[in-house]
Design a protein around this motif. Structure first.
Motif, mmCIF file in Angstrom:
data_model
loop_
_atom_site.group_PDB
_atom_site.id
_atom_site.type_symbol
_atom_site.label_atom_id
_atom_site.label_comp_id
_atom_site.label_asym_id
_atom_site.label_seq_id
_atom_site.Cartn_x
_atom_site.Cartn_y
_atom_site.Cartn_z
ATOM 1 N N TRP A 222 0.829 -1.213 0.000
ATOM 2 C CA TRP A 222 0.000 0.000 0.000
ATOM 3 C C TRP A 222 0.859 1.257 0.000
ATOM 4 N N LYS A 223 1.941 1.227 0.759
ATOM 5 C CA LYS A 223 2.820 2.392 0.819
ATOM 6 C C LYS A 223 3.403 2.684 -0.560
ATOM 7 N N LYS A 224 3.790 1.636 -1.259
ATOM 8 C CA LYS A 224 4.345 1.794 -2.607
ATOM 9 C C LYS A 224 3.281 2.343 -3.567
ATOM 10 N N ALA A 225 2.053 1.839 -3.456
ATOM 11 C CA ALA A 225 0.970 2.291 -4.338
ATOM 12 C C ALA A 225 0.638 3.757 -4.098
ATOM 13 N N PHE A 226 0.542 4.161 -2.836
ATOM 14 C CA PHE A 226 0.221 5.553 -2.527
ATOM 15 C C PHE A 226 1.342 6.492 -2.953
ATOM 16 N N LYS A 227 2.571 6.047 -2.784
ATOM 17 C CA LYS A 227 3.705 6.874 -3.206
ATOM 18 C C LYS A 227 3.688 7.053 -4.722
ATOM 19 N N ALA A 228 3.393 5.980 -5.462
ATOM 20 C CA ALA A 228 3.325 6.053 -6.923
ATOM 21 C C ALA A 228 2.188 6.964 -7.376
ATOM 22 N N ALA A 229 1.147 7.082 -6.548
ATOM 23 C CA ALA A 229 0.004 7.928 -6.893
ATOM 24 C C ALA A 229 0.225 9.389 -6.519
ATOM 25 N N GLY A 230 1.340 9.677 -5.845
ATOM 26 C CA GLY A 230 1.665 11.062 -5.521
ATOM 27 C C GLY A 230 1.253 11.511 -4.139
ATOM 28 N N LEU A 231 0.734 10.579 -3.316
ATOM 29 C CA LEU A 231 0.359 10.913 -1.943
ATOM 30 C C LEU A 231 1.560 10.617 -1.044
ATOM 31 N N LYS A 232 2.172 11.679 -0.546
ATOM 32 C CA LYS A 232 3.475 11.540 0.095
ATOM 33 C C LYS A 232 3.396 11.322 1.608
ATOM 34 N N THR A 233 2.448 11.955 2.278
ATOM 35 C CA THR A 233 2.361 11.842 3.732
ATOM 36 C C THR A 233 1.678 10.535 4.101
ATOM 37 N N PHE A 234 2.394 9.692 4.848
ATOM 38 C CA PHE A 234 1.926 8.348 5.147
ATOM 39 C C PHE A 234 1.870 8.158 6.648
ATOM 40 N N ASN A 235 0.696 7.797 7.177
ATOM 41 C CA ASN A 235 0.567 7.599 8.608
ATOM 42 C C ASN A 235 -0.353 6.413 8.870
ATOM 43 N N GLU A 236 0.103 5.497 9.722
ATOM 44 C CA GLU A 236 -0.692 4.309 10.039
ATOM 45 C C GLU A 236 -0.959 4.238 11.531
ATOM 46 N N THR A 237 -2.197 3.962 11.900
ATOM 47 C CA THR A 237 -2.546 3.623 13.269
ATOM 48 C C THR A 237 -3.297 2.292 13.230
ATOM 49 N N LYS A 238 -3.225 1.553 14.320
ATOM 50 C CA LYS A 238 -3.880 0.253 14.369
ATOM 51 C C LYS A 238 -5.244 0.364 15.032
ATOM 52 N N PHE A 239 -6.229 -0.271 14.415
ATOM 53 C CA PHE A 239 -7.527 -0.431 15.054
ATOM 54 C C PHE A 239 -7.692 -1.926 15.297
ATOM 55 N N THR A 240 -7.455 -2.344 16.513
ATOM 56 C CA THR A 240 -7.251 -3.742 16.890
ATOM 57 C C THR A 240 -5.977 -4.232 16.194
ATOM 58 N N GLN A 241 -5.588 -5.468 16.499
ATOM 59 C CA GLN A 241 -4.378 -6.025 15.885
ATOM 60 C C GLN A 241 -4.581 -6.360 14.418
ATOM 61 N N PHE A 242 -5.831 -6.353 13.979
ATOM 62 C CA PHE A 242 -6.150 -6.920 12.683
ATOM 63 C C PHE A 242 -6.467 -5.887 11.601
ATOM 64 N N MET A 243 -6.628 -4.622 11.979
ATOM 65 C CA MET A 243 -6.972 -3.608 10.983
ATOM 66 C C MET A 243 -6.066 -2.399 11.132
ATOM 67 N N SER A 244 -5.740 -1.799 9.987
ATOM 68 C CA SER A 244 -4.908 -0.589 9.966
ATOM 69 C C SER A 244 -5.694 0.569 9.395
ATOM 70 N N VAL A 245 -5.528 1.720 10.014
ATOM 71 C CA VAL A 245 -6.102 2.959 9.499
ATOM 72 C C VAL A 245 -4.981 3.770 8.902
ATOM 73 N N PHE A 246 -5.041 3.972 7.591
ATOM 74 C CA PHE A 246 -4.021 4.763 6.892
ATOM 75 C C PHE A 246 -4.575 6.145 6.596
ATOM 76 N N ASN A 247 -3.797 7.143 6.925
ATOM 77 C CA ASN A 247 -4.180 8.526 6.680
ATOM 78 C C ASN A 247 -3.138 9.148 5.759
ATOM 79 N N TYR A 248 -3.541 9.428 4.552
ATOM 80 C CA TYR A 248 -2.658 10.024 3.553
ATOM 81 C C TYR A 248 -3.121 11.439 3.270
ATOM 82 N N GLN A 249 -2.168 12.344 3.137
ATOM 83 C CA GLN A 249 -2.507 13.729 2.845
ATOM 84 C C GLN A 249 -1.939 14.105 1.498
ATOM 85 N N SER A 250 -2.751 14.782 0.693
ATOM 86 C CA SER A 250 -2.311 15.132 -0.657
ATOM 87 C C SER A 250 -1.365 16.318 -0.623
#
Length: 250
Positions: A222-250
């Protein structure tokens, strides 16, 4: 529209949409048990196989109940750290893959903001039985528009928040993902956010879903895909051990 979820709705959805896996799994297990009585092979091996099958069939339901029914995921309180504003001038976009459980809840959470819902489901490309069944029972938010993953009918720099809630993994091609995320980037305002929630192809989800975790993608993917799309700011937080919340800023 009523947004309150029924008890165990999450796990019942998983069981209903993926019932073909359970029918196949239980049928194979029955054949193995019957073959044991016919060929008289190791009792210990039989119990090991039964244990593995039951683990593979039951653990996804247990984890799904935890994540979707008991963790508070659909309360959307996990959005609070992102400090999203609810103003009349704000435009939010929620994009699904043919199954929409979140749009009515988002609108209730942000009543002042305008919400536009898109559905990128493609019957020719998205042919998995689970998503076909899910689509038949999905709620449809008013004015939901069917789109292609490489085009959204919105002006450039017009959207404040784009939500991709357990949907983007249905785009299996990496190149198609990049094109889709480029569109998300294009429509976002300079300080707009793309908020994505996903299971990952990692150890906790392997322990939860066994080989089913291959339906998801890794954090690096996902990080590679977002970087290729031009979204540079990458932030991940965990919602339980099984899900990730990614916050990308344009």
């Amino acid at each position: 529209m009523e947004t309150k979820r029924r008890q165990f709705q999450g796990v019942l959805n998983i069981l209903s949409f993926n019932r073909h896996f359970y029918v196949i799994g239980l049928t194979i297990l029955l054949v193995i048990i019957l073959s044991h009585f016919y060929f008289q092979w190791s009792q210990l091996l039989l119990w090991v196989i039964i244990g593995l099958f039951l683990y593979g069939l039951l653990m996804p339901l247990i984890v799904s109940a935890y994540v979707y029914d008991f963790s508070g995921y659909y309360n959307f309180d996990w959005l609070k750290p992102l400090q999203l504003e609810d103003l009349e001038k704000k435009l939010m976009v929620n994009i699904n893959a043919g199954f929409d459980e979140t749009s009515y809840i988002l609108k209730k959470k942000f009543p002042k903001s305008k919400l536009q819902v898109f559905d990128f489901y493609n019957s020719e490309q998205h042919t998995e039985p689970a998503i076909v069944r899910a689509r038949k029972v999905s709620l449809t938010y008013p004015n939901t528009l069917q789109i292609k993953t490489n085009h959204m009918p919105l002006k450039t720099d017009s959207v404040d928040y784009v939500f991709l809630l357990s949907a983007a993994h249905e785009i299996r091609s990496f190149d198609e993902k990049v094109q889709f995320l480029k569109e998300c980037h294009r429509v976002c305002k300079p300080n707009g956010k793309v908020i994505m929630v996903e299971h990952l192809r990692d150890l906790p989800n392997f322990l939860a879903f066994s080989v089913g975790f291959t339906h998801f993608f890794s954090k690096n993917h996902w990080k590679k895909a977002f970087k290729a799309a031009g979204l540079k700011t990458f932030n991940e937080t965990k919602f339980t051990q099984f899900m990730s919340v990614f916050n990308y800023q344009s």
